[in-house]
Design an enzyme around this catalytic site. Sequence first.
Site, PDB file in Angstrom:
ATOM      1  N   ILE A  21       0.821  -1.202   0.000  1.00  0.00           N
ATOM      2  CA  ILE A  21       0.000   0.000   0.000  1.00  0.00           C
ATOM      3  C   ILE A  21       0.857   1.254   0.000  1.00  0.00           C
ATOM      4  O   ILE A  21       0.558   2.224  -0.701  1.00  0.00           O
ATOM      5  CB  ILE A  21      -0.964  -0.010   1.200  1.00  0.00           C
ATOM      6  CG1 ILE A  21      -1.982  -1.147   1.058  1.00  0.00           C
ATOM      7  CG2 ILE A  21      -1.697   1.330   1.323  1.00  0.00           C
ATOM      8  CD1 ILE A  21      -2.877  -1.345   2.266  1.00  0.00           C
ATOM      9  N   SER A 162      -7.828  -0.071   9.069  1.00  0.00           N
ATOM     10  CA  SER A 162      -8.688  -1.069   8.426  1.00  0.00           C
ATOM     11  C   SER A 162      -9.930  -1.289   9.256  1.00  0.00           C
ATOM     12  O   SER A 162     -10.044  -0.818  10.394  1.00  0.00           O
ATOM     13  CB  SER A 162      -7.941  -2.403   8.246  1.00  0.00           C
ATOM     14  OG  SER A 162      -8.070  -3.212   9.400  1.00  0.00           O
ATOM     15  N   TYR A 174      -3.908  -7.217  16.404  1.00  0.00           N
ATOM     16  CA  TYR A 174      -4.218  -6.488  15.173  1.00  0.00           C
ATOM     17  C   TYR A 174      -5.377  -5.514  15.390  1.00  0.00           C
ATOM     18  O   TYR A 174      -5.298  -4.332  15.038  1.00  0.00           O
ATOM     19  CB  TYR A 174      -4.564  -7.473  14.059  1.00  0.00           C
ATOM     20  CG  TYR A 174      -4.956  -6.802  12.757  1.00  0.00           C
ATOM     21  CD1 TYR A 174      -3.988  -6.391  11.846  1.00  0.00           C
ATOM     22  CD2 TYR A 174      -6.297  -6.579  12.441  1.00  0.00           C
ATOM     23  CE1 TYR A 174      -4.338  -5.765  10.659  1.00  0.00           C
ATOM     24  CE2 TYR A 174      -6.658  -5.957  11.251  1.00  0.00           C
ATOM     25  CZ  TYR A 174      -5.681  -5.555  10.367  1.00  0.00           C
ATOM     26  OH  TYR A 174      -6.036  -4.935   9.202  1.00  0.00           O
ATOM     27  N   LYS A 178      -5.373  -1.377  15.170  1.00  0.00           N
ATOM     28  CA  LYS A 178      -6.132  -0.629  14.174  1.00  0.00           C
ATOM     29  C   LYS A 178      -7.139   0.318  14.830  1.00  0.00           C
ATOM     30  O   LYS A 178      -7.335   1.441  14.358  1.00  0.00           O
ATOM     31  CB  LYS A 178      -6.840  -1.586  13.214  1.00  0.00           C
ATOM     32  CG  LYS A 178      -5.875  -2.337  12.301  1.00  0.00           C
ATOM     33  CD  LYS A 178      -4.956  -1.390  11.536  1.00  0.00           C
ATOM     34  CE  LYS A 178      -4.034  -2.122  10.577  1.00  0.00           C
ATOM     35  NZ  LYS A 178      -3.063  -1.208   9.931  1.00  0.00           N
TER      36      LYS A 178
END
Length: 324
Positions: A21, A162, A174, A178
């Site tokens: 990205i 995300s 994770y 985020k």
Amino acid sequence: MASLKPLAGKVCIVTGATRGIGKGIALQLGAAGATVYITGRTLKKREGDPVGGSLEETASEVKKKGGDCIPVQCDHSKDNDIKALFDRVSRDQDGQLDVLVNNAYSGVQAIANAYKKPFWEQDPGVWDEINVVGLRNHYICSVYAAKLMVPRKRGLIVNVSSAGGLSYLFNVAYGVGKEGCDRMAVDCAIELKKHNVAFVSLWPGAVRTENLIHIINEKGFGEGKDVKILEEAFTSGETPEYAGLAVTHLAADPNVMKKTGRILIAADLGNEYGFVDVDGVRRSSMRELGFALSFTTKSPIFKKIIPSFVRIPCWMLSLAGNKF
């Protein structure tokens, strides 16, 4: 966009741009005329690397698109490296920084290795593998960026996040990371707003990055129907440059302050600004009812019969993260 080079004269930093990205964002910012500083740990091409990607390779591709790209080797787990990066940009550009994209991330392999394992069966070090670079570093970079942007009364900071910040995805570390990225954007925006500096969190969809495709092709994330659906979402997902188009349109938007402090979905920005992916595909937003129902029920019929303009309101989407 009104001009072929709408970001001419702008100075940008994209962290973690050797591939994925970050590389896609750097390519699009460069194509829009910006001077782009890119960072990562790998400066030169490494022979035998199955995934590939280096700062020099990204810089070469940015220049082919007509952009000015300066590669800076930087380990974003080291505070001194981060400070040196911003000191260099300040010296080179007489204190000018217009856009910071916090994209650097080192946790993809750790997520793949621990997929489907509960947090207590994982090494506690997975937290640092995911969140030292993927969260703590974003905060440090934002501090240094704000020091340059606030005196000039303009700027844009983007955290690449995300939907894992909304509800459970992949693993505990994770999701916490985020959601931290999202909350950082919201809270920093409160303090930056009076200085005309925007801070947003960007949610790309499933992105077919080089690293993810390599992992899927080599051994995948495991067995089971749900895993295969997840892998299919990535292999047919957005190109890395789609997020770059989103960031470029935000950076060129004279009214971007109206979006500060918000979570923005890349596909929603595609619909708003009128761009498609570089492969010509119109990407579906997770807010499109047909897309959402097709994904959750594993049946494509809903996407076919429900028009794309039928969307889940943002306030309703946020209920998926309700903690009360």
